[in-house]
Motif scaffolding. Structure first.
Motif, PDB file in Angstrom:
ATOM      1  N   ILE A  18      39.238  -6.652 -18.175  1.00 37.79           N
ATOM      2  CA  ILE A  18      39.799  -6.443 -16.832  1.00 37.79           C
ATOM      3  C   ILE A  18      40.545  -7.693 -16.375  1.00 37.79           C
ATOM      4  CG2 ILE A  18      39.188  -6.103 -14.403  1.00 37.79           C
ATOM      5  CD1 ILE A  18      36.951  -4.223 -15.419  1.00 37.79           C
ATOM      6  N   GLY A  19      39.988  -8.873 -16.643  1.00 37.35           N
ATOM      7  CA  GLY A  19      40.666 -10.122 -16.294  1.00 37.35           C
ATOM      8  C   GLY A  19      41.984 -10.280 -17.027  1.00 37.35           C
ATOM      9  N   ALA A  20      42.023  -9.906 -18.310  1.00 38.67           N
ATOM     10  CA  ALA A  20      43.264 -10.006 -19.090  1.00 38.67           C
ATOM     11  C   ALA A  20      44.324  -9.052 -18.553  1.00 38.67           C
ATOM     12  CB  ALA A  20      42.982  -9.717 -20.558  1.00 38.67           C
ATOM     13  N   VAL A  21      43.928  -7.836 -18.195  1.00 37.19           N
ATOM     14  CA  VAL A  21      44.885  -6.871 -17.638  1.00 37.19           C
ATOM     15  C   VAL A  21      45.405  -7.356 -16.285  1.00 37.19           C
ATOM     16  CG1 VAL A  21      45.119  -4.528 -16.722  1.00 37.19           C
ATOM     17  CG2 VAL A  21      43.979  -4.897 -18.912  1.00 37.19           C
ATOM     18  N   PHE A  22      44.530  -7.902 -15.460  1.00 37.92           N
ATOM     19  CA  PHE A  22      44.962  -8.426 -14.164  1.00 37.92           C
ATOM     20  C   PHE A  22      45.900  -9.614 -14.351  1.00 37.92           C
ATOM     21  CE2 PHE A  22      44.328 -11.312 -10.532  1.00 37.92           C
ATOM     22  CZ  PHE A  22      44.821 -10.487  -9.538  1.00 37.92           C
ATOM     23  N   TRP A  23      45.573 -10.526 -15.275  1.00 33.23           N
ATOM     24  CA  TRP A  23      46.423 -11.678 -15.531  1.00 33.23           C
ATOM     25  C   TRP A  23      47.797 -11.230 -16.022  1.00 33.23           C
ATOM     26  CZ3 TRP A  23      48.395 -13.749 -20.179  1.00 33.23           C
ATOM     27  CH2 TRP A  23      48.973 -14.994 -20.054  1.00 33.23           C
ATOM     28  N   TRP A  24      47.845 -10.228 -16.920  1.00 26.92           N
ATOM     29  CA  TRP A  24      49.110  -9.707 -17.406  1.00 26.92           C
ATOM     30  C   TRP A  24      49.935  -9.109 -16.270  1.00 26.92           C
ATOM     31  CZ3 TRP A  24      50.690  -4.598 -17.150  1.00 26.92           C
ATOM     32  CH2 TRP A  24      51.916  -4.341 -17.748  1.00 26.92           C
ATOM     33  N   SER A  25      49.285  -8.368 -15.371  1.00 27.99           N
ATOM     34  CA  SER A  25      50.035  -7.736 -14.283  1.00 27.99           C
ATOM     35  C   SER A  25      50.585  -8.769 -13.310  1.00 27.99           C
ATOM     36  CB  SER A  25      49.177  -6.711 -13.557  1.00 27.99           C
ATOM     37  OG  SER A  25      48.110  -7.349 -12.901  1.00 27.99           O
ATOM     38  N   VAL A  26      49.858  -9.842 -13.066  1.00 34.55           N
ATOM     39  CA  VAL A  26      50.359 -10.902 -12.180  1.00 34.55           C
ATOM     40  C   VAL A  26      51.524 -11.618 -12.847  1.00 34.55           C
ATOM     41  CG1 VAL A  26      49.764 -13.126 -11.137  1.00 34.55           C
ATOM     42  CG2 VAL A  26      48.219 -11.197 -10.905  1.00 34.55           C
ATOM     43  N   SER A  28      53.578 -10.490 -15.097  1.00 33.21           N
ATOM     44  CA  SER A  28      54.750  -9.642 -15.311  1.00 33.21           C
ATOM     45  C   SER A  28      55.440  -9.255 -14.014  1.00 33.21           C
ATOM     46  CB  SER A  28      54.361  -8.386 -16.087  1.00 33.21           C
ATOM     47  OG  SER A  28      53.536  -7.554 -15.302  1.00 33.21           O
ATOM     48  N   GLY A  29      54.913  -9.691 -12.863  1.00 32.32           N
ATOM     49  CA  GLY A  29      55.601  -9.456 -11.596  1.00 32.32           C
ATOM     50  C   GLY A  29      55.232  -8.171 -10.892  1.00 32.32           C
ATOM     51  N   GLN A  30      54.099  -7.585 -11.209  1.00 32.51           N
ATOM     52  CA  GLN A  30      53.708  -6.335 -10.577  1.00 32.51           C
ATOM     53  C   GLN A  30      53.414  -6.493  -9.089  1.00 32.51           C
ATOM     54  OE1 GLN A  30      53.571  -3.264 -12.041  1.00 32.51           O
ATOM     55  NE2 GLN A  30      54.467  -4.232 -13.830  1.00 32.51           N
ATOM     56  N   PHE A  31      53.034  -7.696  -8.663  1.00 31.02           N
ATOM     57  CA  PHE A  31      52.647  -7.918  -7.280  1.00 31.02           C
ATOM     58  C   PHE A  31      53.672  -8.761  -6.526  1.00 31.02           C
ATOM     59  CE2 PHE A  31      48.652  -7.521  -9.701  1.00 31.02           C
ATOM     60  CZ  PHE A  31      48.206  -6.339  -9.133  1.00 31.02           C
ATOM     61  N   ASP A  32      54.890  -8.889  -7.030  1.00 29.40           N
ATOM     62  CA  ASP A  32      55.887  -9.740  -6.388  1.00 29.40           C
ATOM     63  C   ASP A  32      56.365  -9.176  -5.059  1.00 29.40           C
ATOM     64  OD1 ASP A  32      55.712 -11.578  -8.354  1.00 29.40           O
ATOM     65  OD2 ASP A  32      57.591 -11.035  -9.346  1.00 29.40           O
ATOM     66  N   ASP A  33      56.697  -7.895  -5.017  1.00 25.72           N
ATOM     67  CA  ASP A  33      57.248  -7.290  -3.802  1.00 25.72           C
ATOM     68  C   ASP A  33      56.383  -6.093  -3.417  1.00 25.72           C
ATOM     69  OD1 ASP A  33      58.839  -6.563  -1.690  1.00 25.72           O
ATOM     70  OD2 ASP A  33      60.377  -5.627  -2.924  1.00 25.72           O
ATOM     71  N   LEU A  34      55.436  -6.318  -2.525  1.00 33.53           N
ATOM     72  CA  LEU A  34      54.540  -5.233  -2.126  1.00 33.53           C
ATOM     73  C   LEU A  34      55.097  -4.403  -0.978  1.00 33.53           C
ATOM     74  CD1 LEU A  34      51.119  -7.093  -2.328  1.00 33.53           C
ATOM     75  CD2 LEU A  34      52.145  -5.546  -3.988  1.00 33.53           C
ATOM     76  N   ASP A  35      55.999  -4.976  -0.163  1.00 32.71           N
ATOM     77  CA  ASP A  35      56.522  -4.257   0.995  1.00 32.71           C
ATOM     78  C   ASP A  35      57.820  -3.514   0.702  1.00 32.71           C
ATOM     79  OD1 ASP A  35      54.444  -5.109   2.603  1.00 32.71           O
ATOM     80  OD2 ASP A  35      55.485  -6.964   3.141  1.00 32.71           O
ATOM     81  N   GLY A  36      58.568  -3.940  -0.290  1.00 30.60           N
ATOM     82  CA  GLY A  36      59.865  -3.331  -0.583  1.00 30.60           C
ATOM     83  C   GLY A  36      59.807  -1.842  -0.872  1.00 30.60           C
ATOM     84  N   PRO A  37      58.965  -1.379  -1.804  1.00 30.22           N
ATOM     85  CA  PRO A  37      58.919   0.056  -2.088  1.00 30.22           C
ATOM     86  C   PRO A  37      58.488   0.890  -0.878  1.00 30.22           C
ATOM     87  CG  PRO A  37      57.908  -1.159  -3.868  1.00 30.22           C
ATOM     88  CD  PRO A  37      58.188  -2.144  -2.773  1.00 30.22           C
ATOM     89  N   ALA A  38      57.616   0.355  -0.043  1.00 34.31           N
ATOM     90  CA  ALA A  38      57.189   1.105   1.139  1.00 34.31           C
ATOM     91  C   ALA A  38      58.346   1.286   2.112  1.00 34.31           C
ATOM     92  CB  ALA A  38      56.035   0.384   1.826  1.00 34.31           C
ATOM     93  N   HIS A  39      59.181   0.273   2.266  1.00 34.51           N
ATOM     94  CA  HIS A  39      60.329   0.395   3.164  1.00 34.51           C
ATOM     95  C   HIS A  39      61.428   1.257   2.552  1.00 34.51           C
ATOM     96  CE1 HIS A  39      58.854  -2.398   6.158  1.00 34.51           C
ATOM     97  NE2 HIS A  39      58.449  -3.193   5.168  1.00 34.51           N
ATOM     98  N   ARG A  40      61.593   1.181   1.232  1.00 36.04           N
ATOM     99  CA  ARG A  40      62.628   1.993   0.582  1.00 36.04           C
ATOM    100  C   ARG A  40      62.341   3.475   0.693  1.00 36.04           C
ATOM    101  NH1 ARG A  40      62.946  -1.928  -3.489  1.00 36.04           N
ATOM    102  NH2 ARG A  40      61.356  -0.821  -4.659  1.00 36.04           N
ATOM    103  N   ILE A  41      61.080   3.866   0.589  1.00 33.78           N
ATOM    104  CA  ILE A  41      60.770   5.295   0.645  1.00 33.78           C
ATOM    105  C   ILE A  41      60.966   5.834   2.060  1.00 33.78           C
ATOM    106  CG2 ILE A  41      58.304   5.165   1.103  1.00 33.78           C
ATOM    107  CD1 ILE A  41      58.023   7.362  -1.075  1.00 33.78           C
ATOM    108  N   LEU A  42      60.777   4.996   3.057  1.00 39.32           N
ATOM    109  CA  LEU A  42      60.994   5.443   4.435  1.00 39.32           C
ATOM    110  C   LEU A  42      62.471   5.507   4.770  1.00 39.32           C
ATOM    111  CD1 LEU A  42      58.166   3.494   6.268  1.00 39.32           C
ATOM    112  CD2 LEU A  42      58.239   5.923   5.708  1.00 39.32           C
TER     113      LEU A  42
END
Length: 79
Positions: A18-26, A28-42
């Motif tokens: 689980i730590g390796a998967v979390f480290w990979w996701s951080v 690779s930029g999975q958590f860079d823009d958390l607000d952008g997709p929410a605003h785009r869908i609206l």
């Protein structure tokens, strides 16, 4: 007590996985823009993606979502 010999290594391996998967996701930029997709869908404009000959998704006169507007017989669809 013998089950602990099995459960402790399995739980440690699971935590490391689980730590390796979390480290990979951080990394690779999975958590860079958390607000952008929410605003785009609206702010999405459904009419820009409309297919010619099909009603827009927001058109109240349109049929149910995913309904086909015209169906050609199988003999006409072949070349």
């Amino acid at each position: 007590m013998e089950v602990l010999v099995l459960l402790i290594p399995v739980s440690v391996a699971l935590v490391l996985l689980i730590g390796a998967v979390f480290w990979w996701s951080v990394r690779s930029g999975q958590f860079d823009d958390l607000d952008g997709p929410a605003h785009r869908i609206l702010a999405d404009d459904d009419t820009s993606d409309a297919i010619p000959g099909r009603p827009a998704a927001c058109d109240p006169r349109a049929g149910p979502a995913g309904a086909l507007t015209s169906i050609k017989p199988a003999s006409e669809s072949r070349l």
